[in-house]
Design an enzyme around this catalytic site. Structure first.
Site, short mmCIF file in Angstrom:
data_model
loop_
_atom_site.label_atom_id
_atom_site.label_comp_id
_atom_site.label_asym_id
_atom_site.label_seq_id
_atom_site.Cartn_x
_atom_site.Cartn_y
_atom_site.Cartn_z
N ARG A 131 34.96 69.02 41.79
CA ARG A 131 36.09 68.19 42.22
C ARG A 131 35.82 67.63 43.62
O ARG A 131 35.51 66.45 43.77
CB ARG A 131 37.40 69.01 42.19
N ASP A 132 35.86 68.47 44.62
CA ASP A 132 35.70 67.97 45.99
C ASP A 132 34.33 67.35 46.17
O ASP A 132 34.17 66.35 46.89
CB ASP A 132 35.89 69.13 46.97
N HIS A 172 38.42 76.75 53.60
CA HIS A 172 37.78 75.60 52.94
C HIS A 172 37.15 74.75 54.05
O HIS A 172 37.83 73.93 54.68
CB HIS A 172 38.90 74.85 52.20
N HIS A 175 34.48 72.00 55.41
CA HIS A 175 33.47 70.96 55.27
C HIS A 175 32.48 71.17 56.42
O HIS A 175 32.80 71.79 57.43
CB HIS A 175 34.13 69.57 55.29
N CYS A 210 35.68 63.86 51.48
CA CYS A 210 37.00 63.37 51.05
C CYS A 210 37.03 61.86 51.24
O CYS A 210 36.76 61.36 52.33
CB CYS A 210 38.12 64.03 51.86
N ASN A 267 31.52 69.94 51.44
CA ASN A 267 31.87 71.32 51.74
C ASN A 267 30.60 72.10 52.06
O ASN A 267 29.50 71.71 51.68
CB ASN A 267 32.51 71.99 50.51
P1 HMG Z 1 51.47 56.11 44.75
O1 HMG Z 1 50.92 54.73 44.61
O2 HMG Z 1 52.38 56.40 45.89
O3 HMG Z 1 52.17 56.57 43.38
O4 HMG Z 1 50.23 57.09 44.80
P2 HMG Z 1 53.50 56.08 42.68
O5 HMG Z 1 54.25 57.30 42.31
O6 HMG Z 1 54.17 55.04 43.51
O7 HMG Z 1 52.96 55.38 41.34
C1 HMG Z 1 52.19 54.19 41.37
C2 HMG Z 1 51.45 54.05 40.03
O8 HMG Z 1 50.50 55.11 39.91
C3 HMG Z 1 52.36 54.16 38.80
O9 HMG Z 1 51.80 53.35 37.78
C4 HMG Z 1 52.20 55.61 38.39
O10 HMG Z 1 52.43 55.85 37.01
C5 HMG Z 1 50.75 55.85 38.72
P3 HMG Z 1 52.45 51.93 37.38
O11 HMG Z 1 53.88 52.21 37.03
O12 HMG Z 1 52.33 51.09 38.63
O13 HMG Z 1 51.59 51.44 36.27
N1 HMG Z 1 50.50 57.28 39.01
C6 HMG Z 1 49.51 58.01 38.46
N2 HMG Z 1 48.54 57.71 37.58
C7 HMG Z 1 47.70 58.71 37.20
N3 HMG Z 1 47.79 59.98 37.71
C8 HMG Z 1 48.74 60.30 38.61
C9 HMG Z 1 49.65 59.29 39.01
N4 HMG Z 1 50.69 59.29 39.86
C10 HMG Z 1 51.19 58.06 39.86
N5 HMG Z 1 48.81 61.55 39.08
C11 HMG Z 1 49.22 59.26 44.57
C12 HMG Z 1 50.40 58.47 45.08
C13 HMG Z 1 49.30 60.65 45.18
C14 HMG Z 1 49.29 59.32 43.06
C15 HMG Z 1 47.91 58.55 45.01
O14 HMG Z 1 47.97 58.31 46.39
C16 HMG Z 1 46.65 59.33 44.70
O15 HMG Z 1 46.34 59.57 43.56
N6 HMG Z 1 45.88 59.71 45.74
C17 HMG Z 1 44.62 60.40 45.54
C18 HMG Z 1 44.54 61.55 46.48
C19 HMG Z 1 43.24 62.30 46.32
O16 HMG Z 1 42.81 62.61 45.22
N7 HMG Z 1 42.60 62.63 47.48
C20 HMG Z 1 41.40 63.42 47.47
C21 HMG Z 1 41.70 64.86 47.27
S1 HMG Z 1 42.40 65.69 48.69
C22 HMG Z 1 41.04 66.42 49.47
O17 HMG Z 1 39.94 66.13 49.11
C23 HMG Z 1 41.27 67.47 50.51
C24 HMG Z 1 41.00 68.88 50.00
O18 HMG Z 1 39.68 69.02 49.52
C25 HMG Z 1 41.23 69.92 51.12
C26 HMG Z 1 40.51 69.58 52.43
O19 HMG Z 1 39.30 69.35 52.43
O20 HMG Z 1 41.22 69.59 53.44
C27 HMG Z 1 41.95 69.25 48.86
MG MG Z 2 37.94 69.34 50.81
#
Ligand code: HMG
Ligand code: MG
Length: 306
Positions: A15-16, A206, A208, A239, A248
């Protein structure tokens, strides 16, 4: 000095790691990687995420990936940002979900398009529903030691977000040094601070490895009582919403360090290195794991390690 006799590793590479690689792997290759990691002895694996595919295209088709994984002695977790993501995770048969909040307002907005408070309200509903379906929920706090947009992050904010995630029913909270700016003493002090509001067995770390401090940080946190460590095979990833952040800490490097300190992980280093080599071949890249590189170069190594 006290260190644990056993550490549990949460493998986040599928995933990450993969979420921030230039090449997007198809579900077959992602599942094959997970199967190989499981065969190496990893029992907690983050398999993908159910987020907006346009935001993180590498994680599209996580449902197909899960369907191809051989389930044996394995807890497969997926990241979900909202109730829509949870529905998809439940339909795909995930064993566990992870919700991801941040200790920085700007990062929260850039990553999940809402404030920290809004995210916690949203996650409370997600975690409650997951638990009603018998699915455990993990919580992340990102940017615990620094933010790519805001710089320094207030430790009190980390404590309050971690506390809120546990309060809403997360079984564990993982403290994410998203951009890898931590160092051992700040990392250890942060764990000690969070441990005032949360039992140590619910705190994971966690790191990086942007500045090469991750292993030292992990060691400092183990001394503080942490027993769960996140890592990514071959040091893959980063990320997409934290520009410049490295992957990571490499799982191979963590396992090597722990084995050399007689700390049990249940992981076969040989098989793990093979899984990392498979991932790197698929991604057309070299591992950032120093251990994998050293083993590949057939450097002198302690005889009892193979
Ligand atoms: P948004 O645009 O605010 O969502 O995105 P919305 O609720 O306004 O919906 C907009 C559209 O997206 C709608 O479709 C929803 O149905 C669709 P439309 O009606 O326009 O056709 N939608 C979705 N589609 C599929 N799957 C979903 C979903 N939700 C809404 N789950 C949202 C908000 C959070 C969804 C968006 O910003 C997003 O997906 N962001 C991705 C975040 C991400 O994956 N980041 C990387 C991971 S975090 C990380 O790596 C850190 C970590 O490792 C820890 C660390 O290192 O610190 C964990
Ligand atoms: Mg991470």
């Amino acid at each position: 000095m006290s260190v644990p006799s056993r550490v549990s590793i949460v493998e986040v590479g599928p995933r990450d790691g993969l979420q921030n690689e230039k090449l997007t792997l198809p579900p077959q290759a992602r599942a094959e990687l997970i199967n190989r990691l499981a065969a190496a002895g990893l029992t907690r694996i983050e398999a993908g995420s159910f987020v907006l595919p346009s935001a993180v295209p590498q994680m599209a088709h996580t449902d197909e990936t899960l369907a191809l994984v051989l389930k044996q002695n394995l807890r497969l977790s997926v990241l979900v940002p909202n109730l829509r993501g949870l529905s998809d995770a439940l339909a795909a048969g995930a064993d566990e979900i992870a919700v991801f909040a941040a200790a920085s307002e700007t990062f929260s907005k850039r990553n999940i398009n809402c404030s920290i408070e809004e995210s916690l309200e949203r996650y409370a509903k997600v975690v409650a529903k997951a638990r009603r379906h018998g699915v455990m929920a993990r919580g992340y706090v990102s940017c615990v030691l620094g933010c790519p947009y805001e710089g320094a992050v207030d430790g009190a904010r980390v404590v309050s977000v971690a506390g809120a995630l546990l309060e809403m029913g997360c079984f564990e909270v993982s403290l994410g040094d998203t951009i890898g700016v931590g160092a051992p003493l700040p990392a250890r002090r942060l764990v000690e601070r969070v441990a005032r509001v949360a039992p140590l067995d619910k705190i994971a770390v966690h790191f990086h490895d942007t500045f090469g401090q991750a292993l030292a940080n992990i060691f400092a946190c183990l001394e503080a009582g942490v027993r769960v460590v996140d890592s990514s095979v071959a040091g893959l990833g980063g990320c997409p919403f934290a520009p410049g952040a490295a992957g990571n800490v490499a799982t191979e490097d963590v396992v090597y360090m722990l084995q050399r300190m007689d700390i049990e992980t249940g992981v076969s280093l040989d098989r793990l290195i093979e899984a990392g080599a498979f991932a790197c071949a698929q991604l057309d890249r070299t591992p950032t794991s120093r251990v994998a590189v050293a083993y590949g170069a057939k450097c002198d190594r302690p005889g009892d390690m193979r």
